[in-house]
Design a protein around this motif. Sequence first.
Motif, mmCIF file in Angstrom:
data_model
loop_
_atom_site.group_PDB
_atom_site.id
_atom_site.type_symbol
_atom_site.label_atom_id
_atom_site.label_comp_id
_atom_site.label_asym_id
_atom_site.label_seq_id
_atom_site.Cartn_x
_atom_site.Cartn_y
_atom_site.Cartn_z
ATOM 1 N N ASP A 148 0.845 -1.185 0.016
ATOM 2 C CA ASP A 148 -0.197 -0.063 0.065
ATOM 3 C C ASP A 148 0.865 1.269 0.018
ATOM 4 N N LYS A 149 0.469 2.204 -0.851
ATOM 5 C CA LYS A 149 1.115 3.605 -0.932
ATOM 6 C C LYS A 149 0.457 4.243 0.108
ATOM 7 N N VAL A 150 1.320 5.013 1.162
ATOM 8 C CA VAL A 150 0.551 5.996 2.458
ATOM 9 C C VAL A 150 1.344 7.147 2.495
ATOM 10 N N SER A 151 1.000 8.056 3.168
ATOM 11 C CA SER A 151 1.770 9.194 3.736
ATOM 12 C C SER A 151 1.530 9.410 5.013
ATOM 13 N N TRP A 152 2.673 10.356 5.614
ATOM 14 C CA TRP A 152 2.457 10.523 7.144
ATOM 15 C C TRP A 152 3.132 11.931 7.043
ATOM 16 N N ASN A 153 2.957 12.764 8.273
ATOM 17 C CA ASN A 153 3.572 13.848 8.677
ATOM 18 C C ASN A 153 4.925 13.289 9.479
ATOM 19 N N SER A 154 6.030 14.125 8.915
ATOM 20 C CA SER A 154 7.162 14.046 9.715
ATOM 21 C C SER A 154 7.833 15.267 10.224
ATOM 22 N N GLU A 155 8.899 15.239 10.594
ATOM 23 C CA GLU A 155 9.612 16.613 10.969
ATOM 24 C C GLU A 155 9.713 17.631 9.677
ATOM 25 N N ALA A 156 10.007 16.883 8.687
ATOM 26 C CA ALA A 156 10.249 17.727 7.187
ATOM 27 C C ALA A 156 8.981 17.758 6.573
ATOM 28 N N GLY A 157 7.743 17.449 6.895
ATOM 29 C CA GLY A 157 6.714 17.757 6.432
ATOM 30 C C GLY A 157 6.074 16.677 5.869
ATOM 31 N N ARG A 158 4.892 16.771 5.099
ATOM 32 C CA ARG A 158 4.472 15.337 4.381
ATOM 33 C C ARG A 158 5.270 14.424 3.606
ATOM 34 N N VAL A 159 5.384 12.971 4.035
ATOM 35 C CA VAL A 159 6.341 12.188 3.328
ATOM 36 C C VAL A 159 5.394 11.148 2.979
ATOM 37 N N PRO A 199 -1.323 -2.751 15.038
ATOM 38 C CA PRO A 199 0.263 -3.166 14.529
ATOM 39 C C PRO A 199 0.894 -1.991 13.924
ATOM 40 N N GLN A 200 2.049 -2.193 13.754
ATOM 41 C CA GLN A 200 2.779 -1.177 13.345
ATOM 42 C C GLN A 200 3.521 -1.307 11.932
ATOM 43 N N TYR A 201 3.538 -0.282 11.065
ATOM 44 C CA TYR A 201 3.852 -0.629 9.750
ATOM 45 C C TYR A 201 5.215 -0.134 9.373
ATOM 46 N N GLU A 202 6.058 -0.734 8.619
ATOM 47 C CA GLU A 202 7.305 -0.506 8.226
ATOM 48 C C GLU A 202 7.408 0.032 6.770
ATOM 49 N N ILE A 203 7.616 1.239 6.653
ATOM 50 C CA ILE A 203 7.263 1.949 5.452
ATOM 51 C C ILE A 203 8.795 2.514 5.059
ATOM 52 N N ARG A 204 8.796 2.400 3.504
ATOM 53 C CA ARG A 204 9.976 2.882 3.086
ATOM 54 C C ARG A 204 9.607 4.222 2.045
ATOM 55 N N SER A 205 10.323 5.080 2.426
ATOM 56 C CA SER A 205 9.977 6.407 1.929
ATOM 57 C C SER A 205 10.309 6.551 0.319
ATOM 58 N N SER A 206 9.525 7.140 -0.153
ATOM 59 C CA SER A 206 9.399 7.098 -1.871
ATOM 60 C C SER A 206 10.648 7.829 -2.325
ATOM 61 N N LYS A 207 11.098 8.846 -1.586
ATOM 62 C CA LYS A 207 12.022 9.988 -1.909
ATOM 63 C C LYS A 207 13.655 9.533 -1.619
ATOM 64 N N THR A 208 13.562 8.924 -0.291
ATOM 65 C CA THR A 208 14.951 8.817 0.188
ATOM 66 C C THR A 208 15.231 7.262 0.508
ATOM 67 N N ASP A 209 14.523 6.377 0.053
ATOM 68 C CA ASP A 209 14.527 5.015 0.786
ATOM 69 C C ASP A 209 14.640 4.951 2.367
ATOM 70 N N HIS A 210 14.288 5.904 2.935
ATOM 71 C CA HIS A 210 14.614 5.716 4.772
ATOM 72 C C HIS A 210 13.318 4.894 5.136
ATOM 73 N N ILE A 211 13.655 4.118 5.865
ATOM 74 C CA ILE A 211 12.662 3.356 6.568
ATOM 75 C C ILE A 211 12.069 3.872 7.938
ATOM 76 N N ALA A 212 10.750 4.095 7.951
ATOM 77 C CA ALA A 212 10.185 4.576 9.054
ATOM 78 C C ALA A 212 9.066 3.566 9.642
#
Length: 70
Positions: free
Chosen positions: A9-20, A46-59
């Motif tokens: 699933d494609k998702v978005s969330w708020n981070s310190e840097a804005g919407r990711v 549950p908690q979801y592990e997500i790979r950022s579309s821009k940076t490949d960072h895992i959250a």
Amino acid sequence: MATQFKVGDKVSWNSEAGRVSGTIIKIHTRDFNYKGYTHHATEKDPQYEIRSSKTDHIAAHKGPALTKIS
């Protein structure tokens, strides 16, 4: 009832840097350690592990922090 997400699933969330945005790569239903912290998760919350579309960072985030995008 809270939204349930699935791997891919494609998702978005708020981070310190804005919407990711990113893609869910794993779903945790038990407590797990990540980056030196214990993240709490259950079958019902549950908690979801997500790979950022821009940076490949895992959250890792719980469902209420996420918004599904198309």
